[in-house]
Write a protein that holds these residues in place. Structure first.
Motif, PDB file in Angstrom:
ATOM      1  N   PHE A  82      40.099  30.893  37.805  1.00  0.00           N
ATOM      2  CA  PHE A  82      40.268  32.220  38.410  1.00  0.00           C
ATOM      3  C   PHE A  82      40.541  33.276  37.348  1.00  0.00           C
ATOM      4  CE2 PHE A  82      44.363  30.008  38.457  1.00  0.00           C
ATOM      5  CZ  PHE A  82      45.190  30.917  37.808  1.00  0.00           C
ATOM      6  N   ILE A  83      40.502  34.541  37.804  1.00  0.00           N
ATOM      7  CA  ILE A  83      40.910  35.663  36.955  1.00  0.00           C
ATOM      8  C   ILE A  83      42.198  36.236  37.522  1.00  0.00           C
ATOM      9  CG2 ILE A  83      38.551  36.228  36.259  1.00  0.00           C
ATOM     10  CD1 ILE A  83      38.678  38.633  38.224  1.00  0.00           C
ATOM     11  N   VAL A  84      42.936  36.956  36.691  1.00  0.00           N
ATOM     12  CA  VAL A  84      44.141  37.645  37.137  1.00  0.00           C
ATOM     13  C   VAL A  84      43.962  39.125  36.818  1.00  0.00           C
ATOM     14  CG1 VAL A  84      46.638  37.878  36.897  1.00  0.00           C
ATOM     15  CG2 VAL A  84      45.578  35.609  36.698  1.00  0.00           C
ATOM     16  N   LEU A  85      44.117  39.951  37.850  1.00  0.00           N
ATOM     17  CA  LEU A  85      44.021  41.404  37.700  1.00  0.00           C
ATOM     18  C   LEU A  85      45.406  42.017  37.834  1.00  0.00           C
ATOM     19  CD1 LEU A  85      40.913  42.123  39.974  1.00  0.00           C
ATOM     20  CD2 LEU A  85      40.958  41.904  37.481  1.00  0.00           C
ATOM     21  N   SER A  86      45.632  43.129  37.142  1.00  0.00           N
ATOM     22  CA  SER A  86      46.907  43.820  37.211  1.00  0.00           C
ATOM     23  C   SER A  86      46.643  45.322  37.277  1.00  0.00           C
ATOM     24  CB  SER A  86      47.736  43.480  35.966  1.00  0.00           C
ATOM     25  OG  SER A  86      48.952  44.190  35.978  1.00  0.00           O
ATOM     26  N   LYS A 112      51.102  45.678  40.521  1.00  0.00           N
ATOM     27  CA  LYS A 112      50.465  44.671  41.379  1.00  0.00           C
ATOM     28  C   LYS A 112      49.762  43.655  40.484  1.00  0.00           C
ATOM     29  CE  LYS A 112      50.120  46.243  45.603  1.00  0.00           C
ATOM     30  NZ  LYS A 112      50.644  45.548  46.732  1.00  0.00           N
ATOM     31  N   ARG A 113      49.642  42.438  40.997  1.00  0.00           N
ATOM     32  CA  ARG A 113      48.994  41.349  40.258  1.00  0.00           C
ATOM     33  C   ARG A 113      48.284  40.489  41.294  1.00  0.00           C
ATOM     34  NH1 ARG A 113      49.916  39.001  35.156  1.00  0.00           N
ATOM     35  NH2 ARG A 113      49.673  36.750  35.169  1.00  0.00           N
ATOM     36  N   LEU A 114      47.044  40.109  40.990  1.00  0.00           N
ATOM     37  CA  LEU A 114      46.264  39.335  41.952  1.00  0.00           C
ATOM     38  C   LEU A 114      45.418  38.296  41.232  1.00  0.00           C
ATOM     39  CD1 LEU A 114      45.260  39.037  44.926  1.00  0.00           C
ATOM     40  CD2 LEU A 114      43.510  40.722  44.374  1.00  0.00           C
ATOM     41  N   GLU A 115      45.478  37.052  41.724  1.00  0.00           N
ATOM     42  CA  GLU A 115      44.606  35.985  41.237  1.00  0.00           C
ATOM     43  C   GLU A 115      43.393  35.927  42.156  1.00  0.00           C
ATOM     44  OE1 GLU A 115      46.451  32.132  41.094  1.00  0.00           O
ATOM     45  OE2 GLU A 115      47.926  32.770  39.616  1.00  0.00           O
ATOM     46  N   GLU A 152      43.951  37.976  32.607  1.00  0.00           N
ATOM     47  CA  GLU A 152      43.766  36.557  32.311  1.00  0.00           C
ATOM     48  C   GLU A 152      42.453  36.093  32.920  1.00  0.00           C
ATOM     49  OE1 GLU A 152      45.755  32.266  33.471  1.00  0.00           O
ATOM     50  OE2 GLU A 152      47.026  34.030  33.626  1.00  0.00           O
ATOM     51  N   ASN A 194      40.867  32.152  33.232  1.00  0.00           N
ATOM     52  CA  ASN A 194      40.846  30.736  32.873  1.00  0.00           C
ATOM     53  C   ASN A 194      39.626  30.089  33.524  1.00  0.00           C
ATOM     54  OD1 ASN A 194      41.516  30.006  35.561  1.00  0.00           O
ATOM     55  ND2 ASN A 194      43.700  30.203  35.101  1.00  0.00           N
TER      56      ASN A 194
END
Length: 155
Positions: free
Chosen positions: A114-118, A136-139, A109, A111
């Motif tokens: 921020f970005i979202v990494l997985s 794992k998921r990180l904003e 993602e 927006n």
């Protein structure tokens, strides 16, 4: 109007005709070498570069300023600079450097904040011995990203 303002206006006029193309960088040296770097929501074609080049070149007076002009697409492996570049690369793998860490993960993602990494990671099991794969998921806010580059995969 200064030379740089003149070039910027011509460049913006050219980009208005190609809304899918956007400016990454414009630099003009003291010797009037103009370098335009472009990106596009669906990439940048050679024809896009030619069209933008013509808009600038055909509307500047070489008698007034002896200039050199280079229009190119952003290179593979170049760091992402604009939110629009992150948004067009959702689904691809990035290497993101922050002050704390360096992460290679899928961009899921992007927006305006921020970005979202997985990514998948092997971690010790919470109960018992051995390891398990966890997702794992990180904003990451844009202001914490020092550099982000799309990885190139030749599979």
């Amino acid at each position: 109007m200064t030379f740089k303002e003149q070039v910027s206006k011509l460049l913006n006029d050219g980009l208005l005709e190609k809304p899918e193309i956007f400016l990454i960088d414009l630099s003009i040296s003291d010797t009037y070498k103009i370098i335009v770097t472009l990106d596009g929501d669906n990439g940048v074609s050679l024809q896009d570069c030619i069209d933008i080049s013509r808009v600038i070149e055909n509307n500047l007076d070489r008698e007034e300023h002896d200039f050199a002009l280079e229009v190119a697409s952003v290179g593979v492996g170049s760091p992402l600079k604009l939110i629009r570049q992150y948004q067009k690369n959702v689904g691809r793998t990035l290497i993101v450097k922050t002050n704390e860490e360096k992460i290679e993960a899928q961009l899921v993602e992007a927006n305006n904040e921020f970005i979202v990494l997985s990514w998948s990671a092997r971690e010790p099991k919470k109960i018992g011995k051995g390891k398990e794969t966890v997702q794992k998921r990180l904003e990451i806010p844009y202001n914490e990203i020092k550099e982000a580059v799309v990885t190139v995969n030749f599979n």
